[in-house]
Design an enzyme around this catalytic site. Structure first.
Site, PDB file in Angstrom:
ATOM      1  N   CYS A 196       0.648  -1.310   0.056  1.00 52.48           N
ATOM      2  CA  CYS A 196      -0.131  -0.124  -0.033  1.00 52.48           C
ATOM      3  C   CYS A 196       0.881   1.154  -0.019  1.00 52.48           C
ATOM      4  O   CYS A 196       2.034   1.256   0.358  1.00 52.48           O
ATOM      5  CB  CYS A 196      -0.776   0.032   1.292  1.00 52.48           C
ATOM      6  SG  CYS A 196       0.177   0.152   2.591  1.00 52.48           S
TER       7      CYS A 196
ATOM      8  N   CYS B  48       3.355   1.523   2.927  1.00 53.23           N
ATOM      9  CA  CYS B  48       4.448   0.812   2.910  1.00 53.23           C
ATOM     10  C   CYS B  48       5.683   1.603   2.005  1.00 53.23           C
ATOM     11  O   CYS B  48       6.676   1.464   2.185  1.00 53.23           O
ATOM     12  CB  CYS B  48       4.296  -0.644   1.889  1.00 53.23           C
ATOM     13  SG  CYS B  48       3.174  -1.629   2.774  1.00 53.23           S
TER      14      CYS B  48
ATOM     15  N   ASP C 298       4.748 -35.116 -11.157  1.00 54.52           N
ATOM     16  CA  ASP C 298       5.914 -35.545 -10.262  1.00 54.52           C
ATOM     17  C   ASP C 298       5.107 -35.719  -8.958  1.00 54.52           C
ATOM     18  O   ASP C 298       3.933 -35.197  -8.795  1.00 54.52           O
ATOM     19  CB  ASP C 298       6.716 -34.493 -10.224  1.00 54.52           C
ATOM     20  CG  ASP C 298       7.982 -34.770  -9.267  1.00 54.52           C
ATOM     21  OD1 ASP C 298       8.380 -35.879  -9.065  1.00 54.52           O
ATOM     22  OD2 ASP C 298       8.099 -33.900  -8.407  1.00 54.52           O
TER      23      ASP C 298
ATOM     24  N   ASP D  47       8.736 -30.285  -9.992  1.00 55.03           N
ATOM     25  CA  ASP D  47       9.384 -29.362  -9.293  1.00 55.03           C
ATOM     26  C   ASP D  47      10.777 -29.781  -9.077  1.00 55.03           C
ATOM     27  O   ASP D  47      11.541 -28.782  -8.996  1.00 55.03           O
ATOM     28  CB  ASP D  47       8.749 -28.990  -7.911  1.00 55.03           C
ATOM     29  CG  ASP D  47       9.059 -30.116  -6.958  1.00 55.03           C
ATOM     30  OD1 ASP D  47       8.991 -31.283  -7.360  1.00 55.03           O
ATOM     31  OD2 ASP D  47       9.604 -29.814  -5.901  1.00 55.03           O
TER      32      ASP D  47
ATOM     33  N   ASP E  62      13.158 -33.401 -12.580  1.00 57.54           N
ATOM     34  CA  ASP E  62      12.150 -33.398 -13.558  1.00 57.54           C
ATOM     35  C   ASP E  62      12.282 -32.310 -14.720  1.00 57.54           C
ATOM     36  O   ASP E  62      11.723 -32.197 -15.598  1.00 57.54           O
ATOM     37  CB  ASP E  62      10.828 -32.704 -12.848  1.00 57.54           C
ATOM     38  CG  ASP E  62      10.269 -33.814 -11.922  1.00 57.54           C
ATOM     39  OD1 ASP E  62      10.210 -34.799 -12.030  1.00 57.54           O
ATOM     40  OD2 ASP E  62      10.065 -33.178 -10.613  1.00 57.54           O
TER      41      ASP E  62
END
Lengths: 739, 49
Positions: free
Chosen positions: A23, A26, A429, A610, A614
């Site tokens: 926002c 911040c 996976d 992941d 893979d």
């Protein structure tokens, strides 16, 4: 840290990706806080990209202090060096925007003059003057805005190919050239307005496309920065310095602290620990490491501190093998041709032939003057100019990738939508994909007080299983006298009573209770005073896996699980999900072979995975998805990355892509219908270039509106409960504090 | 028709001003952070208290 600082003209500059900017509060808190640091001359937050750029006079501030201050303010910052690609893309985006602005400016002004000519009642001298002014505006504008197309067309033609830019360039150049001649001859009609309108629409499509790509790329770069590894290198003089992993050389010695990721392939020289290799091999159980054990980059160090010597690429490590497989797979996949290019290859020759035949036909058979025959031929070129085709694909990609982005899916390739849409089988996976990346404590009949005590003790351990337990801790204060015995467990004093957490033997148990028979479950024993309990911990499925699996089945997809893990855990998961087709203990090369075999049978496979193991399979599949917890290499080859703890983005990606592909086909269909009506009219000679330009604009607008129409329906399909869970989808990650 | 001699250049000059303005803002990175710009007006750092 200093590796991320760039010096220029006496100023140092550093960029950081920042988590948790939500926002205006911040934004100003960070800028004020960092700006107040001694030496800092400028701190600027880019809210759109969630990045912070800090500048200071050379050597007058410490980059570490900047990140420290950010941390203190409640935000986590990760310094990174912006990729050169990003600067190139920005330059290209700016160039496109300038080209579009110039085309739009020239089009509007030329159109003003044209409209007054069409209004009639103008003397020939004024008309000729207006044509001349139009020419003066249009010629430089066409040269400037169109150069992109001319360059691309020239390059393709030199290589003997054809793309959409060829008919565009030919049409634009011919129409401009003819208009110049007409102006000089003081003819009644010129076509500068048509040419400029054409360019403007085409460039609008390009700008949209480019903006989407930049947004996706910057999100991907931020994600990479959040995950970037640094290593603690032991220098020749014995000092330990923190360096980015990229600068590590074979032979370097690095320290890996408990709980940190191993920064590079190497051999352990000192220390003992257990290694969690689930991200690399899919194996769920930790493996023991001691001096002499080879360890792989990306695996997670357990409870002991390790010193390792970085190893040169020997050509036979797991990493080398995977990189070779990826390279081979990517070469194979580059054979894929985009829908738009396939359409262009079909389209361009037909269009050029039609225009040529029209011109020749009118001249030789219809006995038109050369000039009139040329005008008819150019009308055909302009009316068939593939504006609608050039917009059909990017407009849909922008809308679809925007919808996916909001669902927490970052597309890495725009054409992934086409490939995802064609998928008829999904290969999963197991570890980290169907299951959560970290093990979870299973509910068991243990008193809450015992669990809390165990969790408190677990805070002092870096063992992967203990870390899962530690997440349950409410007290959050590790006990003061905790001592870890590497390979066995951790002990300490809680509420005045001695406590032990670790292997059953460490806690004085002779045997393991029956619950450990389940192959998916590991057991931590906990002894507190006289009481001893066993806490089951295992890889838990993502919460929504059963629903997603059902949704995928409803979409008519075949499912398969292919894992590098042992048979027991894989079978257990397959049984729960009722997936009959599963393979366990599959090596990376065998995964690729399996996918190739499926492709050979005509299956279009979506691979979801992941692990590093893979990566090659992801690269060789028709389309691929990868969770944000995946290893770097895996993310780099996946078509899209999804965030959050859910598996729902997988079905979401397929659903949105299917809809997107349907839209692309609809748009191509619209363009085809338009051509089917307009081209015969142009060939007969009933369409002036101006009418051609207007008709073409209408078809472009139609295609764009058709794509935007889908925006609402692509978004609205999210389930209500997913909407509530926006924090999980938010990119790049949820924040620590806000307002 | 002599009015044209004035109006056409004026129209072009206006258009060129707009084009120049756009290219200027592009060059001065006005489009770098559209979301941040929308939020920055909410803070009143520039008001002396």
């Amino acid at each position: 840290m200093s590796h991320f600082v760039r010096s220029r003209a006496g100023r140092d500059q550093m960029d950081a990706a920042v988590e948790g900017i939500h926002c205006a509060g911040c934004l100003s808190r960070i800028e004020k806080g960092i700006g107040a640091l001694p030496g800092v001359t400028s701190a600027r937050v880019n809210f759109t990209q969630k990045r912070l750029s800090v500048e200071w006079g050379e050597g007058s501030a410490d980059p570490g202090a900047v990140l420290g201050k950010l941390d203190q303010l409640g935000y986590r910052g990760h310094a990174f060096a912006p990729a050169a690609v990003e600067a190139d893309e920005k330059a290209r985006g700016d160039m496109l925007a300038r080209s579009l602005a110039v085309a739009a400016f020239a089009m509007m002004n030329v159109l003003l003059l044209s409209i007054s000519i069409w209004a009639g009642g103008m003397s020939d001298d004024t008309r000729n003057l207006f044509h001349a002014i139009s020419a003066v505006i249009a010629i430089p504008a066409v040269a400037y805005s169109g150069r992109l197309y001319f360059v691309s067309a020239a390059r393709v033609l030199r290589h003997g190919g054809l793309n959409m830019d060829v008919p565009i360039s030919v049409g634009v150049l011919l129409a401009t050239g003819l208009s110049v001649v007409e102006t000089l001859l003081h003819a009644r009609e010129v076509y500068f307005d048509s040419v400029l309108m054409l360019l403007m629409f085409l460039l609008a499509g390009r700008v949209l496309d480019q903006a989407m790509r930049r947004k996706m790329r910057s999100a991907a770069v931020n994600l990479a920065a959040l995950r970037a590894l640094s290593a603690e290198r032991i220098e020749a003089n014995g000092e330990v310095t923190t360096v980015p992993v990229e600068v590590l050389q074979p032979g370097d010695c690095v320290i890996v602290r408990p709980g940190n990721r191993i920064p590079a392939d190497g051999v352990v020289t000192l220390g003992q620990s257990s290694i969690d290799a689930s991200l690399v091999t899919g194996e769920t159980l930790p493996q023991e490491a001691a001096a002499g054990t080879p360890v792989y980059a990306g695996t997670l160090n357990g409870e002991g501190q390790l010193t390792l010597r970085v190893r040169a690429a020997t050509g036979d490590s797991l990493m080398d093998e995977i990189e070779k497989l990826i390279a081979a797979a990517e070469t194979a996949r580059s054979g894929y041709r985009h829908l738009a290019d396939r359409a262009a290859a079909l389209y361009a020759p037909v269009v050029h032939l039609a225009a040529l035949l029209t011109g020749l036909g009118w001249y030789f058979l219809g006995h038109m003057s050369l000039h009139d025959a040329l005008v008819a031929a150019i009308s055909v070129l302009i009316i068939t100019c593939p504006c609608a085709l050039a917009l059909a694909v990017p407009a849909v990609q922008v809308v679809a990738s925007g919808a996916l982005f909001r669902a927490g899916i970052i597309l890495r390739h725009g054409d992934a939508i086409e490939r995802l849409a064609a998928v008829d089988m999904v290969v999963f996976d197991k570890t980290g994909t169907l299951t959560l990346p970290e093990p979870q404590v299973m509910p068991a009949e243990i008193p809450a007080g015992m669990v809390q005590a165990a969790a408190q003790l677990a805070l002092s351990s870096h063992h992967p299983l203990a870390r899962a337990l530690a997440r349950l801790s409410v007290e959050r204060a590790p006990c003061a006298d905790a001592a870890e015995t590497v390979g066995q467990g951790v002990s300490g004093t809680i509420d005045g009573k001695r406590a032990w957490l670790g292997s059953p033997a460490f806690c004085g148990l002779a045997t393991t209770a029956p619950m450990a028979d389940d192959a998916r479950t590991s057991v931590l024993a906990f002894r507190w005073g006289d009481e001893t309990v066993q806490i089951p911990i295992r890889q838990a499925l993502r919460a929504d896996v059963p629903q997603v699996v059902q949704a995928l089945r409803d979409m008519g997809l075949d499912l398969m699980i292919v894992s590098g893990d042992r048979e027991g855990p894989v079978k257990a998961v397959a049984d729960i999900l009722e997936i009959s087709d599963w393979r366990a203990g599959v090596r990376p090369a065998d995964k690729v072979a399996l996918l190739e075999e499926l492709a050979g049978k005509g299956r279009k496979v979506l691979m979801v995975g992941d692990g590093l193991n893979d990566a090659a399979a992801l690269a060789s599949a028709q389309a691929s998805l990868s969770p944000v917890s995946a290893s770097d290499i895996t993310q780099a080859v996946a078509d899209a990355i999804f965030t959050g703890d859910r598996l729902a983005p997988v079905s979401e990606a397929l659903r949105v892509s299917r809809r997107g592909a349907r839209l692309i086909h609809q748009n191509l269909g619209l363009a085809a219908v338009y051509n089917a009506i307009a081209v015969p009219l142009a060939v007969i000679g009933h369409v002036s270039p101006l009418m051609a330009a207007i008709a073409m604009s209408i078809s472009s607008i139609l295609v764009t509106v058709n794509s935007l129409r889908a925006k609402g329906s692509l978004l609205s399909a999210f389930l209500p409960d997913e909407k509530d869970d926006t924090s999980a989808h938010e990119l790049p990650l949820t924040g620590l504090t806000c307002c | 028709m002599s009015i044209l001699l004035m109006m056409v250049p004026v129209a072009l000059a206006l258009g060129l001003t707009g084009l120049g303005g756009f290219i200027w803002s592009l060059k001065h990175r006005q489009f770098e952070d559209p979301e941040g710009a929308a939020l920055r007006i909410l803070t009143d750092d520039d008001i002396e208290t």
